[in-house]
Design a protein around this motif. Structure first.
Motif, mmCIF file in Angstrom:
data_model
loop_
_atom_site.group_PDB
_atom_site.id
_atom_site.type_symbol
_atom_site.label_atom_id
_atom_site.label_comp_id
_atom_site.label_asym_id
_atom_site.label_seq_id
_atom_site.Cartn_x
_atom_site.Cartn_y
_atom_site.Cartn_z
ATOM 1 N N GLU A 213 0.817 -1.186 0.047
ATOM 2 C CA GLU A 213 0.000 0.032 -0.067
ATOM 3 C C GLU A 213 0.867 1.326 0.030
ATOM 4 O O GLU A 213 2.017 1.238 0.757
ATOM 5 C CB GLU A 213 -0.858 0.186 1.196
ATOM 6 C CG GLU A 213 -1.720 1.112 1.275
ATOM 7 C CD GLU A 213 -2.609 1.059 2.469
ATOM 8 O OE1 GLU A 213 -2.625 1.971 3.426
ATOM 9 O OE2 GLU A 213 -3.381 0.146 2.845
ATOM 10 N N TYR A 214 0.492 2.207 -0.778
ATOM 11 C CA TYR A 214 1.435 3.517 -0.799
ATOM 12 C C TYR A 214 1.030 4.330 0.428
ATOM 13 O O TYR A 214 -0.276 4.896 0.396
ATOM 14 C CB TYR A 214 1.139 4.116 -2.324
ATOM 15 C CG TYR A 214 2.346 5.131 -2.562
ATOM 16 C CD1 TYR A 214 3.554 4.751 -2.972
ATOM 17 C CD2 TYR A 214 2.097 6.488 -2.283
ATOM 18 C CE1 TYR A 214 4.445 5.537 -3.401
ATOM 19 C CE2 TYR A 214 2.831 7.366 -2.345
ATOM 20 C CZ TYR A 214 4.244 6.868 -2.820
ATOM 21 O OH TYR A 214 5.419 7.890 -2.996
ATOM 22 N N ALA A 215 1.841 4.471 1.292
ATOM 23 C CA ALA A 215 1.447 5.137 2.564
ATOM 24 C C ALA A 215 2.614 5.980 2.930
ATOM 25 O O ALA A 215 3.817 5.902 2.848
ATOM 26 C CB ALA A 215 0.821 4.395 3.563
ATOM 27 N N ASP A 216 2.396 7.332 3.409
ATOM 28 C CA ASP A 216 3.518 8.238 3.883
ATOM 29 C C ASP A 216 4.706 8.259 2.775
ATOM 30 O O ASP A 216 5.758 8.318 3.218
ATOM 31 C CB ASP A 216 4.067 7.649 5.263
ATOM 32 C CG ASP A 216 2.738 7.586 6.263
ATOM 33 O OD1 ASP A 216 1.839 8.339 6.307
ATOM 34 O OD2 ASP A 216 2.906 6.544 7.236
ATOM 35 N N GLY A 217 4.147 8.480 1.734
ATOM 36 C CA GLY A 217 5.166 8.918 0.623
ATOM 37 C C GLY A 217 5.786 7.438 0.119
ATOM 38 O O GLY A 217 7.188 7.729 -0.387
ATOM 39 N N ASP A 218 5.544 6.213 0.442
ATOM 40 C CA ASP A 218 6.216 5.173 -0.034
ATOM 41 C C ASP A 218 5.500 4.109 0.070
ATOM 42 O O ASP A 218 4.405 3.902 0.699
ATOM 43 C CB ASP A 218 7.620 4.893 1.091
ATOM 44 C CG ASP A 218 8.833 4.390 0.370
ATOM 45 O OD1 ASP A 218 8.796 3.853 -0.851
ATOM 46 O OD2 ASP A 218 9.816 4.546 0.851
ATOM 47 N N TRP A 219 5.909 3.015 -0.645
ATOM 48 C CA TRP A 219 5.474 1.779 -0.585
ATOM 49 C C TRP A 219 5.462 0.798 0.750
ATOM 50 O O TRP A 219 6.658 0.923 1.283
ATOM 51 C CB TRP A 219 5.723 0.713 -1.822
ATOM 52 C CG TRP A 219 5.254 1.099 -3.222
ATOM 53 C CD1 TRP A 219 5.846 1.651 -4.169
ATOM 54 C CD2 TRP A 219 3.846 1.128 -3.614
ATOM 55 N NE1 TRP A 219 5.302 2.019 -5.195
ATOM 56 C CE2 TRP A 219 4.049 1.882 -4.979
ATOM 57 C CE3 TRP A 219 2.546 0.388 -3.037
ATOM 58 C CZ2 TRP A 219 2.981 1.653 -5.751
ATOM 59 C CZ3 TRP A 219 1.538 0.616 -4.151
ATOM 60 C CH2 TRP A 219 1.530 1.107 -5.182
ATOM 61 N N LYS A 220 4.389 0.357 1.224
ATOM 62 C CA LYS A 220 4.624 -0.419 2.769
ATOM 63 C C LYS A 220 3.865 -1.752 2.551
ATOM 64 O O LYS A 220 3.030 -1.887 1.790
ATOM 65 C CB LYS A 220 4.021 0.446 3.770
ATOM 66 C CG LYS A 220 4.516 2.023 3.905
ATOM 67 C CD LYS A 220 5.903 1.892 4.441
ATOM 68 C CE LYS A 220 6.330 3.085 4.753
ATOM 69 N NZ LYS A 220 7.868 3.341 5.360
ATOM 70 N N ILE A 221 4.468 -2.668 3.216
ATOM 71 C CA ILE A 221 3.997 -3.872 3.413
ATOM 72 C C ILE A 221 2.751 -4.014 3.987
ATOM 73 O O ILE A 221 2.661 -3.678 5.304
ATOM 74 C CB ILE A 221 4.881 -5.118 3.858
ATOM 75 C CG1 ILE A 221 6.059 -5.133 2.912
ATOM 76 C CG2 ILE A 221 4.165 -6.467 3.720
ATOM 77 C CD1 ILE A 221 7.001 -5.915 3.413
ATOM 78 N N VAL A 222 1.426 -4.584 3.619
ATOM 79 C CA VAL A 222 0.089 -4.993 4.304
ATOM 80 C C VAL A 222 0.455 -6.526 4.761
ATOM 81 O O VAL A 222 0.108 -6.444 5.886
ATOM 82 C CB VAL A 222 -0.963 -4.749 3.497
ATOM 83 C CG1 VAL A 222 -2.128 -5.006 4.223
ATOM 84 C CG2 VAL A 222 -0.839 -3.250 2.860
ATOM 85 N N ASP A 223 0.493 -7.226 3.955
ATOM 86 C CA ASP A 223 0.799 -8.705 4.221
ATOM 87 C C ASP A 223 1.554 -9.357 3.224
ATOM 88 O O ASP A 223 1.876 -8.859 2.073
ATOM 89 C CB ASP A 223 -0.431 -9.554 4.552
ATOM 90 C CG ASP A 223 -1.347 -9.334 3.589
ATOM 91 O OD1 ASP A 223 -0.920 -9.442 2.397
ATOM 92 O OD2 ASP A 223 -2.597 -9.244 3.511
#
Length: 259
Positions: A213-223
């Motif tokens: 998920e793109y969050a806080d200016g970067d891609w992050k892992i959801v699962d």
């Protein structure tokens, strides 16, 4: 998409990691396979793979004077390694997933403080507590024993612990602007290097799937999840002895970011 990409300026760049992240990993046929299953079974970051610590180093992290470390020696010449700020497009999602596979398969994941730092950097904030509690339970005495470490997670005297993950390729299977699913095909190393090791360094092949998920200016892992293979047919190379492997581990710094 290969690990070397054309960025539109006539140059092809391959980002190499500095040394160091869970092990996604290899089948060892014994403790290694069962220890990996223990972690992936809880639906968390793939653990025992091999790999390299994911460190987001800022410009103020200048190396100390003197002989460069293995990490510095293997960093791209003239450039400070960057493993964050991935573009909000399919290529950026692939790059993020490849880097995160490296981080989660590194030896740093076996250190509580370093593991927490990695999770804070690459996991969607709302999911960090769940990942942290699950991994804290997974990275314990039983897992350490299975991979040859001592109860506190340190390597026995005279041995070097190896956990490195190397992305071979990646592909986007879903993309919708701020969400993506990416598969990363990896090779990994895991074990204790040194004479008399009862858990020698072995290799494995596996594929990691990440929902980002793109969050806080970067891609992050959801699962994420992991499956074995695809594994190529083994070559005819002679397996290196314990001393040779230990020497290689010490001399060849691992990478903390890829692509």
């Amino acid at each position: 998409m290969s690990l070397g990409d054309d960025y539109g300026d006539g140059q092809t760049r391959t980002r190499l990691p500095e040394p160091s992240g869970v092990p996604p990993r290899r089948g060892r046929g014994g403790g290694g396979r069962s220890s990996r299953g223990m972690v992936t079974g809880v639906g968390v970051i793939v653990l025992l793979i091999a790999a390299i610590a994911f460190a987001n180093r800022g410009a103020d992290d200048a190396p100390a004077a003197g002989k460069p470390s293995a990490a510095e020696a293997t960093a791209p010449t003239g450039e400070r390694p960057v493993a964050s700020g991935f573009a909000r497009d399919e290529q950026g999602a692939q790059s993020a997933a490849a880097n995160y596979a490296v981080a989660l398969g590194s030896a740093d994941m076996f250190d509580k403080a370093k593991r927490d730092d990695i999770l804070d950097r690459i996991i969607v904030p709302s999911r960090v507590p769940d990942f942290r509690s699950t991994l804290d339970a997974a990275y314990g005495p039983e897992l350490y024993e299975n991979v040859g470490l001592q109860e506190d997670g340190s390597a026995p005297s005279g041995f070097t612990f190896v956990s490195r993950t190397t992305p071979i390729g990646a592909k986007v299977t879903e993309f919708s602007g701020d969400r993506a699913a990416v598969e990363v095909w990896c090779g990994g190393l895991l074990g204790l290097a040194g004479e008399g090791s009862t858990t020698p360094v072995t290799s494995s092949w596996f594929t990691i799937t990440m929902r980002l998920e793109y969050a806080d200016g970067d891609w992050k892992i959801v699962d994420h999840g992991q499956k074995d293979g695809p594994a190529p047919v083994p070559g005819d190379e002679r397996a290196a002895g314990a001393e040779e492997i230990a020497k290689a581990v010490e001399e060849y710094g691992g990478f903390t970011y890829a692509r």
